[in-house]
Design an enzyme around this catalytic site. Structure first.
Site, short mmCIF file in Angstrom:
data_model
loop_
_atom_site.label_atom_id
_atom_site.label_comp_id
_atom_site.label_asym_id
_atom_site.label_seq_id
_atom_site.Cartn_x
_atom_site.Cartn_y
_atom_site.Cartn_z
N HIS A 273 22.95 -26.79 -36.95
CA HIS A 273 21.69 -26.13 -37.33
C HIS A 273 21.95 -24.71 -37.86
O HIS A 273 21.78 -24.47 -39.05
CB HIS A 273 20.66 -26.08 -36.19
N ASP A 324 20.57 -36.39 -37.44
CA ASP A 324 20.12 -35.82 -36.17
C ASP A 324 19.14 -36.71 -35.39
O ASP A 324 19.56 -37.66 -34.74
CB ASP A 324 19.54 -34.42 -36.45
ZN LIG Z 1 21.11 -32.36 -32.30
#
Ligand SMILES: [Zn+2]
Length: 465
Positions: A273, A324
């Protein structure tokens, strides 16, 4: 030995017309003209591209698709990452070895059908539904590996370490399945898993301290040298949410990347991220040659924010991609979002183009797409510490073919194939997928597709009664 002869081949970011890809013992042995002695498979009106690498997956979260898109689902007045997490914990608390297998197999099937050949699975459900250890500490991890191998994908199992709810945070009983009693427990399980999967070259193992929220500094101090000693890649959620940065500042007076830099930052580390990174943190990542992994479709689904691809690519950081939470599974989409999200934010076009020309101003019609394509392929392989991500001599024969007559990419030429695919391809342009030279998808279908979907549909009914 086999030769695949499509209309075009994407190799080294370039598009070759009329070349054959020759495969011998699971690897690319040549790119060019096949000799008469080679079995030739003609792929008319198709192009072959390197298999995509999905560097960040929580396969079981495929079970959440369609279940979280209404405000009343959480009872919160405002929905965000934290209220979504309640629902994720709910399903995580119900999973059994059988249902995690069925859900993972579904996620991996969808990946295979969309041209993904390798996945990095960030796996954190280690204990049973009561929070007790399974007889085999890697019971759940093995189910996920079995699911990937049954579909035919390569998998890097990134074994998560989880110590606490957070700094000064009360214990959350719904996290009881994730916990390790101490760093030794996590390291022991990871070592056993690595040793027992060594035979299968399609399986690798890495270590994943969950986040600075869930793993305190004294644990990281133990884990980091062990990861190095064992040659494991290390993945960690870093800076997904502003609240995580604030808690880190409160606990350590440092931002997350500043905290972990001396311990963890190197070319085998991936910050997943990294949305909340400060310029100083980005510099630290760049200087260490560490990777970042963006997950744009999940980040938009969870309202996390926009991944600052321009900031990272300017600093020449390798940016991998992950689907994800599997709100959708489409690495073409993840790649194009890196650019398109910035267009919305900055009200400009081709925002990343300048960053992709190496600052030399040598742009071509394909340079931006080449850079994004690299994120979907070789940057993912780098992040997972595995081979692959390109069709070059000696590389594993991991690739897929697309239908050049598909409405979404029809008319593409060698010059504009990559931008057409990256910015326009529908996921079902994929015709064939090969891993280690074995065809796992033929004519857009997987041999076990019907069975995998039926088993998953049954599992969904049991998980969401
Ligand atoms: Zn994750």
């Amino acid at each position: 030995m086999n030769a695949y002869i499509p209309d075009m081949v994407v190799s080294g970011g370039k598009v070759l017309s009329g070349a054959a890809v020759i495969v011998h013992e699971g690897r690319v042995s040549a790119i060019g003209n096949p000799s008469a002695s080679v079995v030739a498979t003609r792929l008319p009106s198709q192009a072959i591209l390197p298999g995509m690498v999905n560097a960040h997956s929580h396969a079981f979260q495929r079970t959440l698709r369609g279940r979280t898109h209404w405000r009343g689902s959480t009872g919160a007045t405002r929905d965000d990452f934290w209220s979504w997490r309640h629902q994720m914990y709910e399903v995580a608390s119900r999973l059994t070895p059988e249902s995690i297998f069925a859900a993972s197999r579904m996620a991996f099937l969808e990946m295979a059908l969309s041209g993904i050949t390798s996945v990095g699975e960030f796996h954190y459900i280690h204990r049973d539904t009561r929070g007790l250890k399974y007889g085999d500490p890697n019971e759940m991890a093995r189910q996920i590996i079995r699911a990937a191998r049954e579909v035919g994908l390569r998998i890097a199992l990134l074994r998560v370490v989880y110590a606490r709810a957070g700094y000064n945070a009360p214990e959350d009983p719904r996290q009881k399945r994730f916990f390790d009693s101490d760093p030794g427990e996590a390291l022991g399980a990871t070592r056993i898993l690595a040793a027992s999967t060594r035979e299968d070259r399609a399986v690798t193992v890495g270590l994943a301290p969950h986040s600075v929220r869930a793993v305190p500094l004294d644990w990281l101090t133990t884990l980091a040298p062990e990861a190095k000693k064992n040659g494991w890649v290390v993945h960690m959620h870093v800076g997904e949410q502003a609240a995580e940065v604030e808690a880190c500042l409160a606990e350590y007076k440092k931002r997350p990347v500043e905290l972990i830099a001396p311990l963890l930052l190197n070319d085998k580390f991936t910050a997943v991220h990294a949305i909340q990174s400060s310029p100083e943190e980005m510099e630290l990542i760049a200087k260490a040659g560490a990777n970042v992994c963006a997950c744009p479709t999940t980040e938009r689904d969870l309202g996390d924010g926009t991944f600052p691809a321009d900031q990272f690519l300017t600093r020449k950081v390798s940016v991998a991609l992950g689907s994800d939470s599997h709100a959708t599974i489409d690495l073409f989409e993840e790649a194009r979002e890196l650019e398109l999200n910035l267009r919305l934010a900055q009200r400009a076009r081709n925002v990343l183009a300048q960053r992709c020309d190496g600052g030399e101003g040598v742009a071509s019609i394909a340079s931006l797409a080449q850079a994004l394509w690299q994120c979907a392929t070789s940057a993912g392989a780098r992040s997972l510490g595995v081979e692959g991500g390109d069709i070059v001599v000696g590389a594993p024969a991991d690739f897929f073919s697309v239908d050049l007559a598909h409405p979404s990419i029809a008319g593409a030429t060698a010059e504009d194939l990559l931008p057409t695919v990256v910015f326009g391809a529908a996921r079902n342009v994929v015709r064939g997928v090969w891993v280690g030279g074995e065809a796992i998808v033929k004519n857009g279908q997987h041999a076990k597709q019907a069975e995998i979907i039926a088993a998953f549909s049954k599992t969904q009914k049991s998980l969401w009664p």
